[in-house]
Scaffold this active site. Structure first.
Site, PDB file in Angstrom:
ATOM      1  N   HIS A  94       0.852  -1.198   0.000  1.00  0.00           N
ATOM      2  CA  HIS A  94       0.000   0.000   0.000  1.00  0.00           C
ATOM      3  C   HIS A  94       0.883   1.242   0.000  1.00  0.00           C
ATOM      4  CE1 HIS A  94      -2.164   3.195   2.459  1.00  0.00           C
ATOM      5  NE2 HIS A  94      -2.844   3.126   1.345  1.00  0.00           N
ATOM      6  N   SER A  95       0.639   2.166  -0.925  1.00  0.00           N
ATOM      7  CA  SER A  95       1.309   3.458  -0.960  1.00  0.00           C
ATOM      8  C   SER A  95       2.825   3.271  -1.050  1.00  0.00           C
ATOM      9  CB  SER A  95       0.890   4.276   0.266  1.00  0.00           C
ATOM     10  OG  SER A  95       1.291   5.613   0.160  1.00  0.00           O
ATOM     11  N   ARG A  96       3.583   3.775  -0.105  1.00  0.00           N
ATOM     12  CA  ARG A  96       5.044   3.578  -0.124  1.00  0.00           C
ATOM     13  C   ARG A  96       5.376   2.087  -0.182  1.00  0.00           C
ATOM     14  NH1 ARG A  96       9.162   2.869   3.826  1.00  0.00           N
ATOM     15  NH2 ARG A  96      11.142   3.911   3.312  1.00  0.00           N
TER      16      ARG A  96
END
Length: 301
Positions: free
Chosen positions: A105-107
């Site tokens: 998720h994300s980073r």
């Protein structure tokens, strides 16, 4: 069968390269192996709604170094996104996983994508939630980025850890930054440690500093071309793309440069996988994707 009312997650601990890493695990150990990587300044509990719904999977979510209950890196070390790659390989070795589904998720999606590119034999599939690959920067930005890295790392290394008078203050801080109350509450416990003077953030403040170097357009494209596994890229309608329009350019790049790429969109904000109703929909999409690309993992509950 896994589900939102299944047994609580199991705590995990590993010593990899001298770093004490922590995590949470859901599901039967004989299930499809899924390694989950959280976003910036989050932790393994960000998957607490999604992971139990991935029926037939053995989901292990890490607290990446310097976040959650994992140890901080040594004073001279850094937190660039590629710094986690050797430890991820080490955790897979400790788990006895020859390969796995990478979910980020994300980073964490950026890190998972990098790992899938440079260790293709260990990636069965890649599931990227509300991001895919780092947003490229111009070649000439290297000098200003390095300058920011030096100055910001020095400032955050010497600064005192952030203390909140109460857990509620931390929750309100996250809400002021755009997180929902449910997301803020879900992330509070593992992000904080209670001290005599309040609740201290566990995360290493150096995570707030600039990276030393950021990838250029050519490097981002090289990463995507190196991916050999199927990719499922899931985006939140009110997530990063609402704040960073170039995010969908990365999705189009992924569709063009990776051999097997799927995209889907879901309602919700950047932490859409923490909203129970949306997490159930996301789980269904992931399970269907895995069924199309390997053994049938079962049905989401």
């Amino acid at each position: 069968m896994n589900g939102p009312d299944a047994a609580p997650p199991r705590d995990c601990r590993w010593d990899v390269d001298g770093l004490q890493l922590a995590g949470l695990a859901w599901g039967h150990e004989g299930g499809i192996p899924v390694l989950a990587l959280h976003g910036w300044m989050d932790h393994a509990a960000s998957f607490q709604e999604l992971a139990p719904r991935l029926a037939g999977c053995h989901v292990v979510a890490l607290d990446l170094s310097g976040q959650g209950q994992s140890g901080h890196r040594s004073p001279h070390a850094t937190y660039n996104i590629w710094d986690d790659l050797p430890q991820i390989a080490g955790v897979l070795d400790r788990l006895g996983w020859k390969d796995c589904v990478l979910m980020g998720h994300s980073r964490g999606a950026n890190i998972a994508t990098l790992f899938a590119a440079v260790q293709p034999e260990r990636a069965r599939a890649l599931v990227a939630l509300d991001w895919l690959v780092p947003e490229p920067v111009p070649d000439e930005s290297v000098v200003s980025t390095l300058r920011a890295f030096i100055e910001e790392t020095r400032r955050h290394k010497t600064g005192a850890p952030r203390i909140f008078a109460s857990k509620g203050d931390y929750i309100e801080r996250r809400r002021s930054q755009g997180n929902s109350r449910q997301t803020s509450e879900a992330l509070a416990d593992r992000a904080l440690i209670e001290m005599p003077d309040g609740f201290r953030m566990r995360g290493d403040p150096r995570h707030f500093a600039s990276s030393a170097v950021k990838l250029t357009q050519g490097q981002v494209e090289a990463v995507l071309r190196a991916i050999r596994c199927p990719v499922l890229n899931l985006w939140a309608e009110d997530g990063v793309r609402s704040r960073r329009p170039k995010a969908m350019e990365l999705a189009r790049l992924g569709a063009r440069l990776t051999p097997d790429y799927e995209l889907a969109e879901f309602p919700g904000d950047h932490h859409f996988h923490l909203e129970p109703r949306i997490a159930a929909q996301i789980a269904g999409a992931i399970l269907a994707f895995l069924a199309r690309n390997g053994p049938d993992p079962g049905t989401a509950s």
